[in-house]
Design a protein around this motif. Structure first.
Motif, PDB file in Angstrom:
ATOM      1  N   TYR A 126       1.748   6.446  -7.162  1.00  0.00           N
ATOM      2  CA  TYR A 126       0.593   6.950  -7.898  1.00  0.00           C
ATOM      3  C   TYR A 126      -0.073   8.180  -7.279  1.00  0.00           C
ATOM      4  CZ  TYR A 126       0.906   2.618 -10.534  1.00  0.00           C
ATOM      5  OH  TYR A 126       1.359   1.595 -11.332  1.00  0.00           O
ATOM      6  N   VAL A 127       0.217   8.462  -6.021  1.00  0.00           N
ATOM      7  CA  VAL A 127      -0.452   9.598  -5.366  1.00  0.00           C
ATOM      8  C   VAL A 127       0.555  10.635  -4.872  1.00  0.00           C
ATOM      9  CG1 VAL A 127      -2.007  10.321  -3.513  1.00  0.00           C
ATOM     10  CG2 VAL A 127      -2.372   8.132  -4.660  1.00  0.00           C
ATOM     11  N   ALA A 128       1.456  10.239  -4.002  1.00  0.00           N
ATOM     12  CA  ALA A 128       2.324  11.190  -3.308  1.00  0.00           C
ATOM     13  C   ALA A 128       3.164  12.022  -4.272  1.00  0.00           C
ATOM     14  CB  ALA A 128       3.227  10.446  -2.322  1.00  0.00           C
TER      15      ALA A 128
ATOM     16  N   PHE B 192       0.879   4.029  -2.981  1.00  0.00           N
ATOM     17  CA  PHE B 192       0.559   5.416  -2.634  1.00  0.00           C
ATOM     18  C   PHE B 192       1.701   6.341  -3.044  1.00  0.00           C
ATOM     19  CE2 PHE B 192       0.663   9.026   0.281  1.00  0.00           C
ATOM     20  CZ  PHE B 192      -0.625   9.524   0.136  1.00  0.00           C
ATOM     21  N   TRP B 193       2.917   5.915  -2.787  1.00  0.00           N
ATOM     22  CA  TRP B 193       4.097   6.711  -3.131  1.00  0.00           C
ATOM     23  C   TRP B 193       4.153   6.986  -4.640  1.00  0.00           C
ATOM     24  CZ3 TRP B 193       9.775   4.734  -1.925  1.00  0.00           C
ATOM     25  CH2 TRP B 193      10.688   5.710  -2.360  1.00  0.00           C
TER      26      TRP B 193
ATOM     27  N   ALA C 112       0.823  -1.211   0.000  1.00  0.00           N
ATOM     28  CA  ALA C 112       0.000   0.000   0.000  1.00  0.00           C
ATOM     29  C   ALA C 112       0.856   1.259   0.000  1.00  0.00           C
ATOM     30  CB  ALA C 112      -0.935  -0.007   1.206  1.00  0.00           C
ATOM     31  N   VAL C 113       1.918   1.253   0.791  1.00  0.00           N
ATOM     32  CA  VAL C 113       2.819   2.412   0.851  1.00  0.00           C
ATOM     33  C   VAL C 113       3.477   2.651  -0.503  1.00  0.00           C
ATOM     34  CG1 VAL C 113       4.999   3.244   1.817  1.00  0.00           C
ATOM     35  CG2 VAL C 113       3.246   2.302   3.322  1.00  0.00           C
TER      36      VAL C 113
END
Length: 278
Positions: free
Chosen positions: A197-199, A194-195, A190-191
């Motif tokens: 595609y999002v962060a 998230f890193w 998940a991290v």
């Protein structure tokens, strides 16, 4: 009898990982098929629709695609799938009886992590190379109206052939590092997602966000391959790829090697103190 050297342990680790994953395990029945199916399905699905729209009588809905925009989905999906697979595999193998067995067989624990990086990184590099060839060779033949300019032998195509596999290999090192830092394998996955595609994409929303985003590792790596993106490489193309590799190596050392060294030093100090008291 002397203990085996680090190179021997790494070789054994790669062989052990091959043995462990051979057969109907997650790697070959889920991860590797997804690595191929996802980018091919999206790439050729979009190409088929766009080609159809482009050939409608008297209408032009889409612009022709050049080589620099032809393999975007390979980098978007294939690299991420193998990276999170490496993280999940490393996280699950350090738990329970399997982790105890690994500690017994590989007293230098960092060699196991390095072996997994090499193993999954090699699979990622080979997979992406095959995908790049398939995509850049097939697109101009099957969809000549829009993708006729795609050429695997031009400068952009040749750059993709070596930079994307290097990017994929290094990304698996990031996966191993995150899998070492975060004990729960699903949380590590998940991290990472998230890193990627999002962060990094949302950094430009922060104060001085574009300055911070210039150091985003994955955006630098994608731009370094030659893919046409709005993001400008912070260190030039080759420099940005080297920057991503350095980030992967640094994370690996910080997450895998340093904790082992710290525990070893602490253990030696504890032993010394005990002997003094005695």
């Amino acid at each position: 009898m002397s203990s085996p050297g680090a190179a021997t342990l790494v070789y054994r680790g790669v062989a052990a990982e091959w043995t462990r994953t051979t057969g109907r395990g997650f790697l070959w029945t889920v991860a590797v098929p997804l690595t191929f199916v996802l980018p091919l399905a999206v790439t050729f699905g979009i190409a088929a629709v766009a080609e159809r729209l482009a050939t409608l009588p008297g209408q032009r809905f889409v612009a022709p695609v050049s080589t620099v925009n032809s393999v975007y989905w390979v980098m978007t999906f294939s690299v991420s799938v193998m990276m999170v697979t490496a993280a999940y595999a490393h996280g699950t193998q350090r738990r329970g009886r399997t982790g105890d067995l690994g500690t017994f067989l590989f007293p230098r624990l960092w060699t196991v992590a390095l072996a997994r990086w090499i193993y999954y990184g090699a699979i990622a590099a080979i997979s992406t190379l095959v995908l790049l060839v398939v995509v850049m060779v097939t697109l101009p033949h099957q969809f000549p109206e829009l993708y006729g300019a795609v050429d695997i032998t031009d400068s952009a195509g040749i750059r993709f052939l070596w930079t994307v596999p290097v990017y994929a290999f290094a990304a698996c090192g990031v996966g191993i590092a995150v899998g070492s830092l975060i004990r729960a394998p699903s949380a590590a996955v998940a991290v990472l997602l998230f890193w990627v595609y999002v962060a990094e994409s949302a950094m430009n929303l922060l104060p001085h966000g574009f300055t911070v985003q210039a150091y985003a590792p994955f955006l630098n790596a994608v731009a370094a391959t030659g893919q046409q993106v709005a993001f400008q490489p912070r260190f030039g193309r080759n420099g940005s790829l080297l920057y991503f590799i350095l980030v992967a190596v640094t994370l690996f050392i910080a997450a895998v090697v340093l904790p082992i060294l710290i525990r070893r030093v602490s253990g030696l100090r504890g032993t010394t103190v005990t002997r003094i008291k005695q």
